[in-house]
Design a protein around this motif. Structure first.
Motif, PDB file in Angstrom:
ATOM      1  N   GLU A 162       0.814  -1.218   0.000  1.00 24.69           N
ATOM      2  CA  GLU A 162       0.000   0.000   0.000  1.00 24.69           C
ATOM      3  C   GLU A 162       0.846   1.265   0.000  1.00 24.69           C
ATOM      4  N   ALA A 163       1.936   1.253   0.757  1.00 22.69           N
ATOM      5  CA  ALA A 163       2.783   2.444   0.846  1.00 22.69           C
ATOM      6  C   ALA A 163       3.402   2.775  -0.509  1.00 22.69           C
ATOM      7  N   ASP A 164       3.955   1.758  -1.183  1.00 23.20           N
ATOM      8  CA  ASP A 164       4.568   1.993  -2.493  1.00 23.20           C
ATOM      9  C   ASP A 164       3.524   2.399  -3.523  1.00 23.20           C
ATOM     10  N   ARG A 165       2.346   1.773  -3.453  1.00 27.13           N
ATOM     11  CA  ARG A 165       1.286   2.111  -4.404  1.00 27.13           C
ATOM     12  C   ARG A 165       0.913   3.589  -4.294  1.00 27.13           C
ATOM     13  N   ASN A 166       0.738   4.061  -3.076  1.00 28.21           N
ATOM     14  CA  ASN A 166       0.363   5.464  -2.874  1.00 28.21           C
ATOM     15  C   ASN A 166       1.493   6.408  -3.276  1.00 28.21           C
ATOM     16  N   THR A 167       2.728   6.016  -2.959  1.00 25.52           N
ATOM     17  CA  THR A 167       3.871   6.860  -3.310  1.00 25.52           C
ATOM     18  C   THR A 167       4.039   6.950  -4.822  1.00 25.52           C
ATOM     19  N   ILE A 168       3.911   5.814  -5.506  1.00 24.64           N
ATOM     20  CA  ILE A 168       4.042   5.799  -6.964  1.00 24.64           C
ATOM     21  C   ILE A 168       2.950   6.649  -7.606  1.00 24.64           C
ATOM     22  N   ARG A 169       1.740   6.545  -7.085  1.00 22.07           N
ATOM     23  CA  ARG A 169       0.638   7.347  -7.624  1.00 22.07           C
ATOM     24  C   ARG A 169       0.934   8.841  -7.467  1.00 22.07           C
ATOM     25  N   GLU A 170       1.449   9.230  -6.312  1.00 22.70           N
ATOM     26  CA  GLU A 170       1.787  10.638  -6.083  1.00 22.70           C
ATOM     27  C   GLU A 170       2.924  11.081  -6.999  1.00 22.70           C
TER      28      GLU A 170
ATOM     29  N   PHE B  83       4.581  14.077 -11.688  1.00 21.93           N
ATOM     30  CA  PHE B  83       5.324  14.001 -12.950  1.00 21.93           C
ATOM     31  C   PHE B  83       4.487  14.549 -14.100  1.00 21.93           C
ATOM     32  N   GLU B  84       3.219  14.185 -14.124  1.00 26.98           N
ATOM     33  CA  GLU B  84       2.342  14.678 -15.190  1.00 26.98           C
ATOM     34  C   GLU B  84       2.125  16.185 -15.079  1.00 26.98           C
ATOM     35  N   LYS B  85       1.942  16.673 -13.862  1.00 22.43           N
ATOM     36  CA  LYS B  85       1.728  18.110 -13.678  1.00 22.43           C
ATOM     37  C   LYS B  85       2.962  18.910 -14.075  1.00 22.43           C
ATOM     38  N   LYS B  86       4.140  18.340 -13.831  1.00 19.78           N
ATOM     39  CA  LYS B  86       5.389  19.046 -14.109  1.00 19.78           C
ATOM     40  C   LYS B  86       5.771  18.999 -15.581  1.00 19.78           C
ATOM     41  N   THR B  87       5.562  17.854 -16.230  1.00 17.57           N
ATOM     42  CA  THR B  87       6.064  17.656 -17.593  1.00 17.57           C
ATOM     43  C   THR B  87       4.977  17.443 -18.636  1.00 17.57           C
ATOM     44  N   GLY B  88       3.758  17.128 -18.196  1.00 18.40           N
ATOM     45  CA  GLY B  88       2.700  16.807 -19.144  1.00 18.40           C
ATOM     46  C   GLY B  88       2.748  15.376 -19.638  1.00 18.40           C
ATOM     47  N   VAL B  89       3.639  14.558 -19.070  1.00 17.01           N
ATOM     48  CA  VAL B  89       3.788  13.162 -19.494  1.00 17.01           C
ATOM     49  C   VAL B  89       2.870  12.270 -18.667  1.00 17.01           C
ATOM     50  N   GLU B  90       2.020  11.517 -19.341  1.00 23.76           N
ATOM     51  CA  GLU B  90       1.165  10.543 -18.674  1.00 23.76           C
ATOM     52  C   GLU B  90       1.893   9.205 -18.598  1.00 23.76           C
ATOM     53  N   MET B  91       2.000   8.665 -17.399  1.00 23.84           N
ATOM     54  CA  MET B  91       2.624   7.357 -17.224  1.00 23.84           C
ATOM     55  C   MET B  91       1.715   6.480 -16.380  1.00 23.84           C
ATOM     56  N   ALA B  92       1.552   5.240 -16.803  1.00 24.37           N
ATOM     57  CA  ALA B  92       0.726   4.280 -16.075  1.00 24.37           C
ATOM     58  C   ALA B  92       1.558   3.065 -15.704  1.00 24.37           C
ATOM     59  N   VAL B  93       1.364   2.581 -14.485  1.00 26.23           N
ATOM     60  CA  VAL B  93       2.004   1.350 -14.019  1.00 26.23           C
ATOM     61  C   VAL B  93       0.930   0.275 -13.919  1.00 26.23           C
ATOM     62  N   VAL B  94       1.164  -0.851 -14.576  1.00 24.10           N
ATOM     63  CA  VAL B  94       0.174  -1.930 -14.611  1.00 24.10           C
ATOM     64  C   VAL B  94       0.847  -3.245 -14.240  1.00 24.10           C
ATOM     65  N   ALA B  95       0.235  -3.982 -13.333  1.00 18.94           N
ATOM     66  CA  ALA B  95       0.721  -5.312 -12.961  1.00 18.94           C
ATOM     67  C   ALA B  95      -0.390  -6.326 -13.196  1.00 18.94           C
ATOM     68  N   ILE B  96      -0.076  -7.391 -13.924  1.00 17.60           N
ATOM     69  CA  ILE B  96      -1.030  -8.470 -14.174  1.00 17.60           C
ATOM     70  C   ILE B  96      -0.377  -9.790 -13.793  1.00 17.60           C
ATOM     71  N   SER B  97      -1.176 -10.812 -13.629  1.00 19.09           N
ATOM     72  CA  SER B  97      -0.614 -12.129 -13.310  1.00 19.09           C
ATOM     73  C   SER B  97       0.079 -12.720 -14.527  1.00 19.09           C
ATOM     74  N   SER B  98      -0.617 -12.693 -15.677  1.00 24.71           N
ATOM     75  CA  SER B  98      -0.050 -13.253 -16.897  1.00 24.71           C
ATOM     76  C   SER B  98      -0.728 -12.655 -18.119  1.00 24.71           C
ATOM     77  N   VAL B  99       0.041 -12.491 -19.176  1.00 26.23           N
ATOM     78  CA  VAL B  99      -0.520 -12.040 -20.451  1.00 26.23           C
ATOM     79  C   VAL B  99      -1.556 -13.040 -20.951  1.00 26.23           C
ATOM     80  N   LYS B 100      -1.321 -14.321 -20.675  1.00 32.24           N
ATOM     81  CA  LYS B 100      -2.209 -15.381 -21.155  1.00 32.24           C
ATOM     82  C   LYS B 100      -3.606 -15.296 -20.542  1.00 32.24           C
ATOM     83  N   ASP B 101      -3.741 -14.578 -19.447  1.00 29.21           N
ATOM     84  CA  ASP B 101      -5.067 -14.401 -18.847  1.00 29.21           C
ATOM     85  C   ASP B 101      -5.980 -13.570 -19.741  1.00 29.21           C
TER      86      ASP B 101
END
Length: 241
Positions: free
Chosen positions: A42-50, A55-73
């Motif tokens: 939870e701590a890392d998730r909230n920190t990464i989101r912040e 980062f987006e407010k400063k540079t205009g760059v949208e970045m998304a972090v996505v974790a999945i179990s498997s591509v095959k899903d």
């Protein structure tokens, strides 16, 4: 029989529309962090989101972090590169005018990850992202600390994009090989001029092999370009642990 509310029908239609729009991919539930594999604490998730919001407010760059179990899903026949590009485009990450989005995708059970770049980035950033993966992410993943790896990787991506990247910093090998090709050609011409045709052909052959190697280097770091807003055409880097 009880008559259903018209609002229920509208909601059902909208739900079907959204699901169809992301067919074969997960639907986003957050603008920055979508952890479908419950990988982040939870701590890392909230920190990464912040971090990504700032980062987006400063540079205009949208970045998304996505974790999945498997591509095959989601897609039985897709590899992480194909899936990452498709997910990037399905979500429309990045601004239409600049195509400057970034996607960090981790497939936990596949033990693979990908940093996908929008079509607006120069080819040099492919090598930049490969360095981030090997330096900032993989060491933590190998130790089993997935959450820390994503956190450090996010920091690495942000740092790499916000600073100016030198062309020579990442293409030094291309330059050295190019110089060696010229040296071999000149040496071959000199040998032939002095009557040593055998050695001349040896140097020409060496120049040819170096040229093939150089072309492969250029091809490996080249990303495709095309029209589209908030889209990727395969630029970025992949890794596994």
């Amino acid at each position: 029989m009880r008559r259903k509310s018209p609002f229920f029908s509208v909601a059902l239609v909208l739900a079907c529309f959204v699901t169809a729009g992301f067919a074969g991919y997960p639907a986003p539930v957050d603008d920055y962090v979508n952890d479908y594999a419950s990988m982040l604490n939870e701590a890392d998730r909230n920190t990464i989101r912040e971090m990504l919001s700032g980062f987006e407010k400063k540079t205009g760059v949208e970045m998304a972090v996505v974790a999945i179990s498997s591509v095959k899903d989601y897609q039985a026949d897709a590899d992480i590169e194909k899936f990452s590009t498709g997910l990037f485009n399905a979500w429309g990450i990045g601004h239409k005018e600049k195509n400057n989005g970034v996607l960090m995708l981790v497939a936990v059970n596949d033990r693979k990850l990908r940093i996908e770049l929008g079509a607006g980035y120069d080819d040099v950033y492919n090598a930049v992202m490969a360095k981030v993966i090997e330096r900032d992410i993989i060491p933590h993943f190998k130790r089993g600390d997935m959450s820390r790896g994503v956190y450090e990787g996010t920091r690495g991506v942000i740092s790499s994009i916000t600073r100016e990247v030198s062309f020579f910093e990442f293409y030094w090998l291309h330059i050295i090989v190019s110089v060696l090709i010229v040296v071999c050609v000149l040496a071959g011409l000199n040998m032939i001029k002095n009557g040593k045709k055998g050695w001349g052909f040896v140097f020409f052959a060496a120049a040819g092999l170096l040229l093939i190697f150089l072309l492969k280097l250029l091809a490996s770091g080249k990303s495709r370009r095309g029209f589209g807003g908030g889209g990727s055409f395969g630029g970025g880097a992949s890794g596994r642990w």
